[in-house]
Design a protein around this motif. Structure first.
Motif, mmCIF file in Angstrom:
data_model
loop_
_atom_site.group_PDB
_atom_site.id
_atom_site.type_symbol
_atom_site.label_atom_id
_atom_site.label_comp_id
_atom_site.label_asym_id
_atom_site.label_seq_id
_atom_site.Cartn_x
_atom_site.Cartn_y
_atom_site.Cartn_z
ATOM 1 N N LYS A 106 0.846 -1.199 0.000
ATOM 2 C CA LYS A 106 0.000 0.000 0.000
ATOM 3 C C LYS A 106 0.883 1.250 0.000
ATOM 4 N N PRO A 107 0.476 2.303 -0.687
ATOM 5 C CA PRO A 107 1.306 3.523 -0.705
ATOM 6 C C PRO A 107 1.602 4.064 0.705
ATOM 7 N N GLU A 108 0.741 3.847 1.651
ATOM 8 C CA GLU A 108 1.017 4.323 3.013
ATOM 9 C C GLU A 108 2.101 3.479 3.692
ATOM 10 N N ASN A 109 2.515 2.395 3.052
ATOM 11 C CA ASN A 109 3.559 1.537 3.639
ATOM 12 C C ASN A 109 4.887 1.620 2.896
ATOM 13 N N TRP A 110 5.012 2.593 2.000
ATOM 14 C CA TRP A 110 6.269 2.754 1.268
ATOM 15 C C TRP A 110 6.668 4.223 1.340
ATOM 16 N N ALA A 111 7.905 4.447 1.696
ATOM 17 C CA ALA A 111 8.400 5.827 1.773
ATOM 18 C C ALA A 111 9.697 5.944 0.986
ATOM 19 N N THR A 112 9.859 7.087 0.341
ATOM 20 C CA THR A 112 11.125 7.455 -0.278
ATOM 21 C C THR A 112 11.444 8.879 0.164
ATOM 22 N N ALA A 113 12.695 9.089 0.503
ATOM 23 C CA ALA A 113 13.128 10.421 0.919
ATOM 24 C C ALA A 113 12.352 10.925 2.137
ATOM 25 N N GLY A 114 11.916 10.000 2.949
ATOM 26 C CA GLY A 114 11.283 10.381 4.201
ATOM 27 C C GLY A 114 9.808 10.691 4.111
ATOM 28 N N ALA A 115 9.205 10.474 2.937
ATOM 29 C CA ALA A 115 7.778 10.781 2.785
ATOM 30 C C ALA A 115 7.039 9.565 2.249
ATOM 31 N N LEU A 116 5.874 9.304 2.834
ATOM 32 C CA LEU A 116 5.030 8.201 2.372
ATOM 33 C C LEU A 116 4.527 8.490 0.956
ATOM 34 N N TRP A 117 4.378 7.437 0.190
ATOM 35 C CA TRP A 117 3.843 7.603 -1.165
ATOM 36 C C TRP A 117 2.347 7.885 -1.157
ATOM 37 N N SER A 118 1.692 7.702 -0.045
ATOM 38 C CA SER A 118 0.285 8.092 0.064
ATOM 39 C C SER A 118 0.137 9.593 0.288
ATOM 40 N N ASP A 119 1.229 10.262 0.584
ATOM 41 C CA ASP A 119 1.212 11.720 0.775
ATOM 42 C C ASP A 119 1.638 12.406 -0.516
ATOM 43 N N PRO A 120 1.274 13.692 -0.664
ATOM 44 C CA PRO A 120 1.775 14.444 -1.824
ATOM 45 C C PRO A 120 3.303 14.431 -1.796
ATOM 46 N N ARG A 121 3.928 14.196 -2.954
ATOM 47 C CA ARG A 121 5.393 14.142 -2.982
ATOM 48 C C ARG A 121 5.968 15.539 -2.915
ATOM 49 N N PRO A 122 7.062 15.694 -2.172
ATOM 50 C CA PRO A 122 7.779 16.969 -2.223
ATOM 51 C C PRO A 122 8.301 17.194 -3.639
ATOM 52 N N GLU A 123 8.451 18.432 -4.015
ATOM 53 C CA GLU A 123 8.837 18.767 -5.400
ATOM 54 C C GLU A 123 10.199 18.198 -5.785
ATOM 55 N N SER A 124 11.052 18.048 -4.813
ATOM 56 C CA SER A 124 12.441 17.723 -5.149
ATOM 57 C C SER A 124 12.642 16.284 -5.607
ATOM 58 N N ILE A 125 11.613 15.455 -5.522
ATOM 59 C CA ILE A 125 11.820 14.058 -5.927
ATOM 60 C C ILE A 125 11.361 13.837 -7.370
#
Lengths: 66, 66, 66, 66, 66, 66
Positions: B47-66
């Motif tokens: 589930k996107p809430e169980n995967w994070a890259t760069a400190g942010a969950l994929w269920s959350d809006p991605r920071p611009e820098s990724i």
């Protein structure tokens, strides 16, 4: 890169997971010299009936000795 | 007897998984000299809430820098 | 962002691994609709004394029934 | 402190899992000289559509050759 | 087809591993109704500097509280 | 009782690992409400020839597009 797989009991909220991945990513960046973008964390929610310690499922009453 | 564990975001259809395991098995057979029968592939739907890259969950809006 | 973990017996050359990861990545891209950049593959080289099937180590002579 | 991850097809009852973790823990204690308390077992229930052998999903009819 | 991944500290002999995989396979067969041939066990030998509990590496002196 | 598996490129010193497991354990304790004693971390040192992204081994020169 590092890639984390983390197994924990089910039941954590998205808010807890959000704080967790942020804190773990910072811990990695601060100690092993990687960029935040290189850190992947995959969480597995585990049901108590699927985790055992000392031969007993966590969905069962724990023996006194643990 | 290579054994594959593959984590991917949930949402792939059985048709996609069917094509995926066929193609990956062929890729293994063609490159590392194993028999098809020796190839096991286990897929984990994440589930996107169980995967994070760069400190942010994929269920959350991605920071611009990724 | 599929992430692959692949366990295989030790002994494959770098050339074999190079061909393997290229072919597996293409197989994923062609079947589940991900970008090549999102595919990570981690290989674990396993010693025969660390892999068992049917209760016997692969470093031991195989029983006839397998 | 062996830690076990065990993937099996979904469908085992809690009673089967209870017996399984007890027996596996005893097997470890008896053979590699660890304490019961040091044995952790995490079970992953896998759907047949998420496991493939020889390039075919276990949710599909098996080819004759397997 | 259960598949086991077992992490343990390095240092077990082949004899111990041989006894271990035999006993664990029997434990699985006896409790979850699988055939011996379907049981795969992959062992990972872990160095104490690569395992931590309670925030301390096992290659370091353990804090008293554990 | 979260259990972490962390794959990273080989080459980190014991000092780095020591700091890493301490910081990651604190991150877990502070965010998901577990005790330090319940946190296990297992590190896997990965050789660049065993990790691929975008179809290329990290032991090879990276294509420009990554």
């Amino acid at each position: 890169m590092p890639t984390f797989h983390v197994e924990m009991f089910e039941g954590r909220s998205v808010e807890q997971k959000r704080a967790f991945v942020k804190a773990v990513t910072e811990a990695a960046v601060n100690t092993i010299g990687c960029t935040p973008e290189s850190v992947d964390i995959i969480i597995t929610d585990v049901k108590p009936e699927n985790w055992a310690t000392a031969g007993a499922l966590w969905s069962d009453p724990r023996p006194e000795s643990i």
